[in-house]
Enzyme design. Structure first.
Site, PDB file in Angstrom:
ATOM      1  N   SER A   1     -56.866  39.889   5.555  1.00  9.77           N
ATOM      2  CA  SER A   1     -57.845  39.306   6.481  1.00  9.77           C
ATOM      3  C   SER A   1     -59.131  40.134   6.459  1.00  9.77           C
ATOM      4  O   SER A   1     -60.162  39.698   6.972  1.00  9.77           O
ATOM      5  CB  SER A   1     -57.285  39.231   7.903  1.00  9.77           C
ATOM      6  OG  SER A   1     -56.710  40.467   8.285  1.00  9.77           O
TER       7      SER A   1
ATOM      8  N   LYS B   1     -46.972  44.244   1.939  1.00  8.82           N
ATOM      9  CA  LYS B   1     -46.596  42.907   2.435  1.00  8.82           C
ATOM     10  C   LYS B   1     -46.993  41.897   1.364  1.00  8.82           C
ATOM     11  O   LYS B   1     -48.023  42.070   0.704  1.00  8.82           O
ATOM     12  CB  LYS B   1     -47.287  42.599   3.760  1.00  8.82           C
ATOM     13  CG  LYS B   1     -46.993  41.182   4.293  1.00  8.82           C
ATOM     14  CD  LYS B   1     -47.339  41.024   5.751  1.00  8.82           C
ATOM     15  CE  LYS B   1     -48.800  40.767   6.041  1.00  8.82           C
ATOM     16  NZ  LYS B   1     -49.364  39.555   5.396  1.00  8.82           N
TER      17      LYS B   1
ATOM     18  N   GLU C   1     -45.905  33.349  10.441  1.00 12.33           N
ATOM     19  CA  GLU C   1     -47.236  32.963  10.912  1.00 12.33           C
ATOM     20  C   GLU C   1     -47.288  31.472  11.225  1.00 12.33           C
ATOM     21  O   GLU C   1     -46.930  30.622  10.397  1.00 12.33           O
ATOM     22  CB  GLU C   1     -48.295  33.322   9.853  1.00 12.33           C
ATOM     23  CG  GLU C   1     -49.700  32.958  10.309  1.00 12.33           C
ATOM     24  CD  GLU C   1     -50.815  33.631   9.503  1.00 12.33           C
ATOM     25  OE1 GLU C   1     -50.530  34.491   8.651  1.00 12.33           O
ATOM     26  OE2 GLU C   1     -51.987  33.287   9.759  1.00 12.33           O
TER      27      GLU C   1
HETATM   28  O1  KIV Z   1     -54.030  39.587   6.601  1.00  6.94           O
HETATM   29  C1  KIV Z   1     -53.601  39.616   7.758  1.00  6.94           C
HETATM   30  O2  KIV Z   1     -54.260  40.054   8.709  1.00  6.94           O
HETATM   31  C2  KIV Z   1     -52.255  39.106   7.998  1.00  6.94           C
HETATM   32  C3  KIV Z   1     -51.825  38.895   9.411  1.00  6.94           C
HETATM   33  C4  KIV Z   1     -52.465  37.692   9.957  1.00  6.94           C
HETATM   34  C5  KIV Z   1     -50.365  38.859   9.552  1.00  6.94           C
HETATM   35  O3  KIV Z   1     -51.553  38.848   7.077  1.00  6.94           O
END
Ligand code: KIV
Length: 271
Positions: free
Chosen positions: A52, A120, A189
């Site tokens: 993000s 992640k 999500e």
């Molecule tokens: O990139 C991000 O901030 C995320 C969150 C919304 C979980 O993957």
């Protein structure tokens, strides 16, 4: 003799224990040193260097443009600040989809160059081989199911996912598959709360929800959203904990006024 206070780092094992105890896990994004230091000091369990950053730091419309080098730059700054929190870094779009070797190389770069504690990765069984290969190298992996923003052009919209039974069923089996592969947790999500509860109850690893209701083992938000920096972004799932856009706007206006009317700096603010 100086006494240094020992700070105990959150680990993937402690997150597992928290799920067992029913203690909720608090996760928040951060992308730079100063913010991450405040987040860590507050006692956050996990800091996510999310892709993000592509939106809130670089101003892109989607998460797709951010590069692995840029993610590593953000992660390095966050890792320098985090004394207690577990720092997890998103594998950005294009850094793992090619094949499992590419995925492993990207994950290794994040661990080695940024000093992160895990990665992640978005997706279910389709990325199983990559997840396995990364885990085999001793790198903790967090899954991400439901609305996976790197696939926005496939979905076509940011609305709630898995409302239909077929998609819900795939999500249930993806969650079990990610657990069985060895992921230490899964971000869920924007899915119905009922489905998130079912998934949370069906696996032994923690689920961390964003727009996935109150039954997840933890929650995550994007820091700019919860601080109210992004004016006008107010989805239903977002609780805004501050109105920094207004606070900052009035600070900047006051500064401009003081410079223009020559009241800053005054006699005590100079050498
Ligand atoms: O990139 C991000 O901030 C995320 C969150 C919304 C979980 O993957």
């Amino acid at each position: 003799m100086s006494v240094t206070k020992e700070i105990k780092r959150v680990t993937t094992n402690s997150l597992q224990e928290m799920k067992k105890r029913g203690e909720r896990i608090a996760m928040l994004t951060a992308y730079d040193y100063s913010m991450a230091a405040i987040v860590d000091e507050a006692g956050m369990d996990i800091i996510l260097v999310g892709d993000s950053a592509s939106n809130v730091m670089a101003g892109h419309e989607t998460t797709l443009p951010i590069t692995l080098d840029q993610m590593i730059y953000h992660a390095q700054s966050v890792v320098r600040a985090a004394k207690r929190a577990l720092v997890i870094v998103d594998l950005p779009f294009g850094s793992y989809q090619g094949n499992s070797k590419e995925a492993l190389n990207s994950a290794i770069r994040i661990m080695k160059e940024a000093g992160a504690h895990g990665v992640k990765i978005e997706g279910g069984v389709e990325i199983g081989e990559s997840v396995t290969r990364i885990l085999t190298a001793g790198i903790p992996v967090m899954g991400h199911l439901g609305l996976t923003p790197q696939s926005i052009y496939k979905f076509g919209t940011y609305t709630v996912r898995a409302k239909e039974e077929a998609e819900a069923q795939k999500l249930r089996s993806d969650a079990i598959a990610l657990q069985n592969l060895g992921c230490f947790g899964i971000v869920l999500e924007k899915i119905p709360a009922k489905l998130a509860k079912e998934v949370t109850d069906s696996i032994s690893i923690p689920t961390i929800g964003i727009g996935a209701g109150k039954h997840c083992d933890g929650q995550v938000l994007v820091i700019h959203d919860m601080l109210g920096i992004n004016k006008g972004f107010k989805p239903r799932f977002l609780r805004q904990y501050a109105d920094l856009n207004n606070v900052m706007n009035s600070a900047f206006k006051n500064y401009i006024r003081d410079v223009k009317d020559k009241s800053f700096p005054n006699d005590t603010e100079q050498y």
